[in-house]
Design an enzyme around this catalytic site. Sequence first.
Site, PDB file in Angstrom:
ATOM      1  N   LYS A   1       0.706  -1.278  -0.002  1.00  0.00           N
ATOM      2  CA  LYS A   1       0.066  -0.080  -0.064  1.00  0.00           C
ATOM      3  C   LYS A   1       0.834   1.346  -0.049  1.00  0.00           C
ATOM      4  O   LYS A   1       0.416   2.232  -0.411  1.00  0.00           O
ATOM      5  CB  LYS A   1      -0.987  -0.039   1.279  1.00  0.00           C
ATOM      6  CG  LYS A   1      -2.021  -1.050   1.052  1.00  0.00           C
ATOM      7  CD  LYS A   1      -3.251  -0.645  -0.042  1.00  0.00           C
ATOM      8  CE  LYS A   1      -4.302  -1.255   0.143  1.00  0.00           C
ATOM      9  NZ  LYS A   1      -5.279  -0.903  -0.808  1.00  0.00           N
TER      10      LYS A   1
ATOM     11  N   SER B   1       0.540 -10.022  -0.660  1.00  0.00           N
ATOM     12  CA  SER B   1       0.214  -8.550  -0.534  1.00  0.00           C
ATOM     13  C   SER B   1       0.811  -7.976   0.727  1.00  0.00           C
ATOM     14  O   SER B   1       0.846  -6.663   0.878  1.00  0.00           O
ATOM     15  CB  SER B   1      -1.052  -8.379  -1.046  1.00  0.00           C
ATOM     16  OG  SER B   1      -1.989  -9.146  -0.240  1.00  0.00           O
TER      17      SER B   1
END
Length: 421
Positions: free
Chosen positions: A59, A314
């Site tokens: 992110k 992720s």
Amino acid sequence: MEKGKTIYFPSIDNVKVAADTIKKVSAVTPLGPAFRYSKQFDANIFLKREDLQQVRSYKIRGAYNKISSLTAEESANGVVCASAGNHAQGVALSCKLLKIKGSIYMPAPTPNQKVQQVKMFGEDYIEIKLIGDTFDDANNAAMKECEELKKTFIHPFNDEKVIEGQATIGLEILEQATEPIDYVFIAIGGGGLASGLSTVFKTLSPNTKIIGVEPEGAPSMKTSIENGVNTELDEIEKFIDGAAVKRVGDLTFEICKENLHDVITVPEGKVCETILELYNKDAIVVEPAGALSISALDFYAEKIKGKNVVCVVSGSNNDITRTAEIKERALLYANLKHYFIVKFPQRAGALREFVVDILGPNDDITFFQYAKKTNRENGSAVVGIQLKTSEDLEPLISKMKQRNFFGDYLNNKPDLFQFLV
């Protein structure tokens, strides 16, 4: 999409600009072989380790690329985001590095560990505001501040600069790969990563199939693509919080609809199995959303044989307090944990009879809650039993019925299960 309106796709030039912008704050994470999975699936499996970023997820890429693109006036006014997860950490670190003030809205029940993590990354450049009981409450408050104080809202996925930042993972994979890649498996929440990465591959490696992976309880992208229109789900299962959204982005939907080869869903219990396997066998800590891509391999086992496959891991922001729930869900998925209402005869020795004569030698009672006497003859208890193999279930139920101990089986009654267990 309105008729005649141009669909946005990130250009490779803009993704390269983003890669240059974020190179001081975002690590070029390793793309390494996963030997155990390669052997298991008879394929060449590689893991793209975004869990090794400073904020332990990808992110930071999109957040920093977006915030660094603001004008001087926008920077002076400050930014706002709503998130209780990885996006908040990416925004917080970006604010500190770029010396821009930010407001980060979180629901009031957000675990303190997450609040402290965001505070650590943002330090004095951010203000955390705990508002409402749900994400929607926090998001509405964040949008209100943006409107009233002319601040910039940093969306977690439905933003061009965010998409271009996340797309840099695609460039890295192609630069790191030594052979052509047949498949890339990637988690989908709002779709920012999937839309960015898939565009890079469609342009530079069009034969690579990009497989989007969603939680079974939150199939917002799959549902939208099947419907041909971005569709908001009425209810979602929030366990895989990093990928559980009711509605994907309008930008990301249009891109993913065109670019993804397939979107599949994975049961939450399977994801829990993967989390425990990665920790116990590979010493890798992943959060539920981070395990989605690897969990999907089971459902593509025949198609990926002999292929070069990349799974994007992720993130690794897993709360240790969730370990018991993760183990429970994994056992339920594997058909090894079962809950019953057991009718115990109200006589001496009934419990001993149940343990000695009904349970198998490898069965283990893990939960026992006596409810109340229902009549003079019987008293009910909710009993959780862990089996060694799933094949032990039918003999157990048969013996319970033969001896009149069987009351009800709870695993396939979700409403009753949640109420009693």
